[in-house]
Design an enzyme around this catalytic site. Structure first.
Site, short mmCIF file in Angstrom:
data_model
loop_
_atom_site.label_atom_id
_atom_site.label_comp_id
_atom_site.label_asym_id
_atom_site.label_seq_id
_atom_site.Cartn_x
_atom_site.Cartn_y
_atom_site.Cartn_z
N GLY A 9 5.99 8.77 3.36
CA GLY A 9 5.33 9.05 1.91
C GLY A 9 4.01 8.52 1.82
CD GLN A 13 -0.68 5.37 -8.05
OE1 GLN A 13 0.58 5.17 -8.23
NE2 GLN A 13 -1.62 4.87 -8.80
CE1 TYR A 143 11.25 5.83 -9.15
CE2 TYR A 143 10.64 4.63 -11.28
CZ TYR A 143 10.39 4.84 -9.93
OH TYR A 143 9.37 4.00 -9.33
CB ILE A 173 0.57 1.21 -9.28
CG1 ILE A 173 1.75 0.71 -8.74
CG2 ILE A 173 -0.51 0.92 -8.29
CD1 ILE A 173 1.65 -0.98 -8.87
C1 AKB Z 1 6.69 5.59 -13.42
O1 AKB Z 1 6.42 5.45 -14.24
O2 AKB Z 1 7.91 6.13 -12.98
C2 AKB Z 1 6.33 4.47 -12.04
C3 AKB Z 1 7.27 3.17 -12.32
C4 AKB Z 1 7.20 2.20 -13.12
O3 AKB Z 1 8.00 2.78 -11.16
N1 AKB Z 1 4.92 4.47 -12.13
#
Ligand code: AKB
Length: 316
Positions: A9, A13, A143, A173
């Site tokens: 990856g 970013q 996620y 980030i």
């Molecule tokens: C997202 O916004 O999904 C990521 C994170 C906070 O893991 N930048």
């Protein structure tokens, strides 16, 4: 001891800036960048680069064997906002790639693994202010679920198979070299680009949505520091809370206006607002500060200064 590193990856970013940093530390010949496509030519053209499909065990293993890799940074992932659009794909990519790398370590093809977790492991029932390392974790995004369960697997592989896996719960980030893709905290990068290009920005989160954030240089430093720390100093093998600053879209606007007084923001919250509402406002990262001496450098105004000066060069 010299290290042979693979970044999976590397066009993304964090992966792209990590690649440059690791090359500067360990030498160009010792750092192989990889991704599913040639999507970042700065990375592709800057040194060793391989096409690797993180979901395909054979593809990862072939690259590991070809270059005698001992350390893998697994930076490929589908982030929170895109994950809500493609839940099964997010689960598949985020979990499958982690198992491939953990299994390569368990079977002694590699020695050390870095895997990023996120503040997304927390959910609406987590205490929002100064969120502790050990607390209620009921994430509501796919996620976040992949990161929470991934943390459990990392700790399991460490306890059961002595896999040297290390992990950080990254906040949002902020960086100027490569754009983030598909996250809820992406507004905090887009806003700087729009401030330079158009002097205005329509924000997809509400003015008072406070979230934990960090400048890329701090995130890369934390990643290098945890990987260079002595194994006995890494006392948490799930993932460490990590923090720098916390701010709202209103705060970042004030910071930008110190340099661009005519900058204007408007608000049009969308589905990402619910995700932001479910996450902490600030993080207690005292274990990282204690165990391997983590310290951040960049305040919100430092970030603004750096972002605006770099993006001015890019666009002007
Ligand atoms: C997202 O916004 O999904 C990521 C994170 C906070 O893991 N930048």
């Amino acid at each position: 001891m010299s290290s042979k590193i693979l970044i999976i990856g590397a066009c993304g970013q964090i992966g792209s800036e990590l690649t440059f940093k690791l090359r500067s530390i360990y030498g160009d010949d010792n750092v192989v960048a990889s991704d599913i496509s040639y999507s970042n030519l700065d990375i592709v053209n800057s040194g060793l680069f391989e096409i690797v499909d993180a979901k395909d065990y054979a593809s990862v293993k072939t690259c590991v064997e070809k270059f005698n890799i001992d350390t893998v940074y697994l930076m490929a992932a589908m982030l929170s906002a895109t994950g809500e659009k493609y839940p099964m794909e997010a689960w598949d990519l985020n979990m499958t790639s982690l198992f491939h790398v953990l299994n390569l370590a368990k079977d002694n093809f590699i020695k050390k693994v870095f895997w990023p977790s996120s503040i997304a492991v927390f959910g609406p029932t987590t205490p929002k202010e100064y969120t502790p390392q050990y607390t209620i974790m009921e994430p509501t995004t796919v996620y976040g679920m992949t990161k929470q369960v991934g943390e459990r697997w990392c700790e399991y592989y460490f306890n059961k198979y002595q896999v040297d896996v290390r992990s950080l719960r990254y906040p949002g980030i902020i960086s100027w070299k490569t754009l983030p893709g598909g996250g809820t905290t992406d507004y905090a990068v887009e806003i700087y680009h729009e401030a330079i290009k158009n002097k205005s920005y329509e924000c997809f989160l509400k003015d008072e949505s406070e979230l934990p954030m960090m400048f890329m240089d701090d995130a890369i430093k934390a990643t290098v520091d945890i990987m260079q720390a002595k194994a006995e100093d890494i006392k948490i093998r799930s993932s460490y809370n990590l923090a720098a600053v916390s701010f709202t879209p209103e705060d970042i606007t004030e910071s930008i206006k110190k340099q661009i007084p005519e900058f204007e923001i408007s608000y049009k919250p969308d589905y990402r607002q619910d995700i932001a509402n479910s996450w902490p406002k600030s993080i207690n990262d005292s274990y990282a500060r204690q165990d391997w001496k983590w310290k951040h450098q960049f305040s919100l105004d430092d970030i603004t200064e750096e972002m605006l000066s770099q993006l001015r060069k890019k666009y002007n």
